[in-house]
Every structure is written in structure tokens, then in C-alpha cells.
Design a protein around this motif. Sequence first.
Motif, short mmCIF file in Angstrom:
data_model
loop_
_atom_site.label_atom_id
_atom_site.label_comp_id
_atom_site.label_asym_id
_atom_site.label_seq_id
_atom_site.Cartn_x
_atom_site.Cartn_y
_atom_site.Cartn_z
N GLY A 3 0.79 -1.22 0.00
CA GLY A 3 0.00 0.00 0.00
C GLY A 3 0.82 1.27 0.00
N ARG A 4 2.13 1.17 0.19
CA ARG A 4 2.97 2.37 0.11
C ARG A 4 4.20 2.10 -0.74
NH1 ARG A 4 7.67 3.19 3.06
NH2 ARG A 4 8.25 1.55 4.56
N ALA A 5 4.71 3.15 -1.34
CA ALA A 5 5.92 3.03 -2.16
C ALA A 5 7.15 2.95 -1.26
CB ALA A 5 6.03 4.21 -3.12
N VAL A 6 8.04 2.04 -1.59
CA VAL A 6 9.27 1.86 -0.81
C VAL A 6 10.45 2.36 -1.65
CG1 VAL A 6 10.74 0.19 0.36
CG2 VAL A 6 8.28 -0.17 0.31
N SER A 7 11.22 3.27 -1.10
CA SER A 7 12.32 3.87 -1.85
C SER A 7 13.46 2.88 -2.07
CB SER A 7 12.86 5.10 -1.11
OG SER A 7 13.51 4.70 0.09
N LYS A 8 14.30 3.18 -3.06
CA LYS A 8 15.47 2.35 -3.33
C LYS A 8 16.40 2.35 -2.11
CE LYS A 8 15.34 3.71 -8.19
NZ LYS A 8 16.02 4.49 -9.23
N GLU A 9 16.50 3.52 -1.48
CA GLU A 9 17.38 3.62 -0.31
C GLU A 9 16.90 2.74 0.84
OE1 GLU A 9 17.93 6.90 -3.01
OE2 GLU A 9 16.11 6.18 -2.00
N GLU A 10 15.59 2.73 1.06
CA GLU A 10 15.04 1.88 2.13
C GLU A 10 15.25 0.41 1.81
OE1 GLU A 10 10.73 0.71 4.12
OE2 GLU A 10 10.99 2.69 3.22
N LEU A 11 15.04 0.04 0.56
CA LEU A 11 15.26 -1.35 0.17
C LEU A 11 16.72 -1.74 0.36
CD1 LEU A 11 13.05 -1.60 -3.03
CD2 LEU A 11 12.72 -2.86 -0.90
N ALA A 12 17.62 -0.84 -0.01
CA ALA A 12 19.05 -1.13 0.17
C ALA A 12 19.38 -1.32 1.64
CB ALA A 12 19.89 0.00 -0.42
N ASN A 67 28.09 -3.27 6.17
CA ASN A 67 29.40 -3.29 5.52
C ASN A 67 29.31 -3.37 4.00
OD1 ASN A 67 30.77 -3.27 8.01
ND2 ASN A 67 30.44 -5.48 8.23
N HIS A 68 28.10 -3.56 3.50
CA HIS A 68 27.92 -3.69 2.05
C HIS A 68 27.74 -2.31 1.43
CE1 HIS A 68 26.18 -4.83 -1.82
NE2 HIS A 68 26.58 -6.05 -1.57
N GLU A 69 28.37 -2.11 0.27
CA GLU A 69 28.19 -0.86 -0.45
C GLU A 69 26.79 -0.81 -1.04
OE1 GLU A 69 30.33 1.75 -4.01
OE2 GLU A 69 31.22 -0.12 -3.29
N ARG A 70 26.01 0.15 -0.61
CA ARG A 70 24.59 0.18 -0.95
C ARG A 70 24.34 1.07 -2.16
NH1 ARG A 70 22.15 0.69 5.23
NH2 ARG A 70 23.33 -1.06 6.07
N GLU A 71 24.39 0.48 -3.32
CA GLU A 71 24.16 1.23 -4.55
C GLU A 71 22.71 1.04 -5.00
OE1 GLU A 71 26.94 0.08 -7.46
OE2 GLU A 71 28.69 0.81 -6.36
N THR A 72 22.04 2.16 -5.30
CA THR A 72 20.66 2.07 -5.77
C THR A 72 20.58 1.40 -7.13
OG1 THR A 72 20.79 4.31 -6.68
CG2 THR A 72 19.92 4.07 -4.44
N ASN A 73 21.67 1.45 -7.90
CA ASN A 73 21.67 0.77 -9.20
C ASN A 73 21.48 -0.73 -9.03
OD1 ASN A 73 22.04 3.14 -10.58
ND2 ASN A 73 24.26 2.91 -10.79
N ALA A 74 22.00 -1.26 -7.93
CA ALA A 74 21.86 -2.70 -7.67
C ALA A 74 20.39 -3.03 -7.37
CB ALA A 74 22.74 -3.11 -6.50
#
Length: 221
Positions: free
Chosen positions: A166-175, A182-189
Amino acid sequence: MRVLVVEDEDRVAYAVAAAITNDGYAVDISRDGEDGWFKGSTENYALVVLDLGLPKLDGLGVLRRWRSEGMTMPIIVLSARGTWAERVEGIDAGADDYLPKPFEMPELLARMRAVMRRTSGLPEEALAVGDLRIDMRNGTAAMAGHPISVTPLELRLLKHLINNLGRAVSKEELADQLYDMNHERETNAIEALVSRLRRKLGNGVIVSKRGYGYFLTAAGA
């Protein structure tokens, strides 16, 4: 998904409705027991938040009517009194959970999600939305009963979208949810991960909303 709030105190009703709306649900409000009973009996709701101290027909009366009519939607009861005897009476009448006033909105929202998961008939780690079903214990996913090969990362992404239906989840939140610190959190991934899942699930299940993120639609819900 629609939620019915039956509460005669305007301040509480609007505050609860605003919190539930911000959590991604459509909300209807009733301010007395008769109107609440009628709406709950004639409309399709994913959940009801029901105050006990209502005019015209008290909350327990509403609850008993619904259950005697075979209405099975999950119901969370609210009450300013909150004695143990009243809690027992509410649960015996058919309530799925009981929250004494005053309460914090995040707790109400968490209880709503828990009740809906519990009353769906699915185990805690088995989640379903429309034709999509995932099982975190077994690491499996299926669409319309057909198994789909998914990676653990894809499965975790689907679980987060289902839990935030019911709500949109941002790429940043998903990352943040999918990767450790310790993982590099790239939105492209994340974009690549979603693209891969779209190919597996079909069009119209995971949709993007520009500036907001990804969400599951009616095609998957």
C-alpha cells in the motif's frame, strides 16, 4: 486495502485515520455503533478498529452482531477502561486484539499488521498477496501456483514489499533492508534486482512511482 475506524471521539478518530492512511490504507470513519455495524456488514474491509464506548450501539454489541452474521474481518478493539475483565469479554465476543487507551500510533499499526498476518491463515514466514506467495522458511516463491526461481536477495525484497503493502518503498530503504552495514549500498543494484524480478513475475506486479519508489499493485494484490 480498506480499514474501518469506528470511534465517536473526533480527535481520536481523525488521528487514527491519519496514521492508518499514512501507512498506505484507505480509511472510512463511523462515529456511532449503528453506522459502524452497517458499514462493516455491507462493505469489504481488511480490518476494523472498533472503540467500545460508542453511542446508539456499544462496541461489544457491534462486535457480537458482526460475528453472529458470519463477518470474519479482523477486529482490533479500543477502550479507555482497559480492565482485564473487559479484555476477556472483548476477546470472547470475537475481537482479534485489544488495545487500551491511551496508546501510541506505531503500536496500533504494528498490531494491525500482526493481526492481518495472523488471520490470513498463513504461517508467520509464509506471505501471500494476490497470486504471489513466498515462503521465507523454504526460500520459495510462486505465482498463481507456479514455482518461480528466486535468490535469497530477491525473496527478501519481495517480503519487504509485501510487509509494506500500500505504500511506495524507496530504493534507499530497500538497500538498507537488503544489505548489511558493511555492504556498499548502490541504488543501481536495487534497480537491477527489481528488473530481474519483473521478468520473473510478469508485468504490473512491481510498479515504480517516480520520486517515491516501488510498490506491489492490484495486479499482484
